[in-house]
Write an enzyme that holds these catalytic residues in place. Structure first.
Site, mmCIF file in Angstrom:
data_model
loop_
_atom_site.group_PDB
_atom_site.id
_atom_site.type_symbol
_atom_site.label_atom_id
_atom_site.label_comp_id
_atom_site.label_asym_id
_atom_site.label_seq_id
_atom_site.Cartn_x
_atom_site.Cartn_y
_atom_site.Cartn_z
ATOM 1 C CD GLU A 1 1.045 -0.736 31.476
ATOM 2 O OE1 GLU A 1 1.970 -1.574 31.382
ATOM 3 O OE2 GLU A 1 1.247 0.489 31.405
ATOM 4 C CE LYS B 1 3.606 3.262 32.983
ATOM 5 N NZ LYS B 1 3.477 2.277 31.869
ATOM 6 C CB CYS C 1 3.981 -0.919 33.631
ATOM 7 S SG CYS C 1 5.020 -1.937 32.534
#
Lengths: 294, 294
Positions: free
Chosen positions: A43, A116, A153
């Protein structure tokens, strides 16, 4: 395609953006030389994990997509004929920035992006300040190697995200990650945290009969404000098969290029033997759309 | 209540129903003597796992709730002042039978029941023939020791079930279980299956910051039709804490009474440090109610 050889590139990040990208490029080349046709990066691999503090100057690091990094990685993808999954700080508009994963296909084209969806915020990880929540949903990205369930993540803690990708036909789950320890936590707590991170993602593999790739940075990054000991990123990137079995695993504290053969065809074999998707009680899941039931 | 001492009773089941119940009673007494205030039994602990074949005569083993077994276990719960979570073949009406977990409170009363929602069906596990799918939803059961998220076996593969219990305030997840190997599978496959079973449940603990108890039978049970080698139940009952850490674990092939202290108060500490529930994207989860997205 019965199997797919995947690579993961784990390294520490310094304040030198060009040096970080050079480590990514070297890792991609090394993985491709070992047969990888798909390479996952960690990331926000081009920069330090700047979310330790809230600083408006960091928005300068955001870039458009397509933009310089996708063009550069696209050229590399085409040169090596690999699919690259990268993670960028996306500047969509003034005041609208995302934590975005991009997929470059083997012809160098931008196959798609994932913004995300779950944005964390806790001491040392102040992402809600920087990242507008994703608005593209949990939509896999089609490539010449198959349909990829790319997440990022914090998403990795949510079974909902993995399931939604599986229900939309993803053939593998991929998690670019930046997660680490507060060095002040005792060793037993650090062990539980890292084990939990591995276990919850292995469970996404199991519950959906899909391989999972998680690529995390390693190394220590100081707190720019100097008020904490910073973050010790725990590396430990791994590839798991569709029963959650570990196929390859990186150390916690050193750079690594992992290569693993993903047994894609076993997903269907497993879903016949363990038909979870057949028996989901969709008639009784409505409360999953609630924040809490009270 | 900051902690709760829980017990699990694992044993093989024979064709002798009274002998099976005697093993349960002995295990409950042993767990209580070691301080357990909550005791979990394995799935359908009074009988062999009769679902290896489809035989209408087996419906004779179903019993009403309340009924003889809940009365007997209720008296034991009151005598020992423990909460007992048991698993029965419920006869609700002619033609309506359920795989039901019951909770007896410390005063001997029936605190509630959970009717298995996800019903499996595959060779050796023909449950869709016997069990009407549950119609009580994913509703925890309130007891004098707290709110219990009681689920049953096949439910343990579904992150949806665990999440719904957590969203409804469950303080622990409990899984009476009957799962085992096909002895014809090679050892590496058996290892992956058992590891997957443990891992997916540890992940429910992690994703919801709740302790998890899983109680499985052990021992070999023959195929009554003689056409397969039967089932080798893999035991391995365990208690995990709210980070998925193993607190106690039984062997795969022998009876055991496990006792573990569940750190209930850590659930709130963990949910503050790892606020998954805060960040759920309930605006983007609607497709979880679909069978598949196409």
């Amino acid at each position: 395609m019965d199997t797919l050889i995947a690579g993961l590139v784990q390294h520490p990040c310094s304040a030198d953006r060009e040096g970080n990208l050079a480590a990514d490029v070297a890792g991609i080349r090394a993985a491709a030389a070992r047969g990888a046709r798909l390479v996952l990066l960690q990331e926000l691999h081009a920069t330090r994990y700047f979310c330790q503090r809230e600083d408006a100057a960091c928005f300068d690091w955001a870039e458009p997509i397509p933009g310089p990094t996708t063009e550069r990685l696209g050229r590399l993808a085409a040169e090596l004929s690999v699919v690259i999954v990268a993670s960028l700080f996306e500047r969509r508009a003034a005041g609208v920035y995302h934590n975005t994963a991009v997929v470059l296909d083997r012809d160098g084209s931008l196959a798609g992006r994932y913004r995300k969806m779950h944005i964390p915020d806790d001491p040392g990880f102040r992402e809600k300040y920087y990242f507008t929540p994703g608005d593209l949903g949990f939509t896999p990205i089609d490539t010449s190697l198959g349909r990829l369930g790319v997440l990022v993540c914090w998403d990795q803690w949510y079974p909902e995200a993995a399931r939604l990708m599986a229900l939309a036909g993803a053939q593998a789950l991929l998690y670019p990650t930046a997660i680490g320890w507060d060095p002040r936590d005792p060793e037993d707590e650090r062990k539980r945290q890292r084990d939990a991170w591995i276990t919850v993602q292995r469970a996404h593999a199991i519950a959906n009969a899909l391989p999972v790739l998680a690529c995390n940075r390693c190394g220590e990054e100081p707190d720019p404000e100097g008020s904490t000991p910073g973050i010790r990123f725990w590396g430990s990137s791994f590839a798991a098969g569709p029963q959650g079995e570990i196929l390859a695993e990186a150390p916690a504290d050193a750079s690594a290029v992992l290569v693993a053969e993903l047994p894609l065809a076993r997903s269907e074999t497993l879903r016949r033997a363990w038909p979870y998707l057949r028996d989901r009680r969709v008639d009784a899941y409505a409360d999953l759309l609630l924040r809490y039931r009270d």
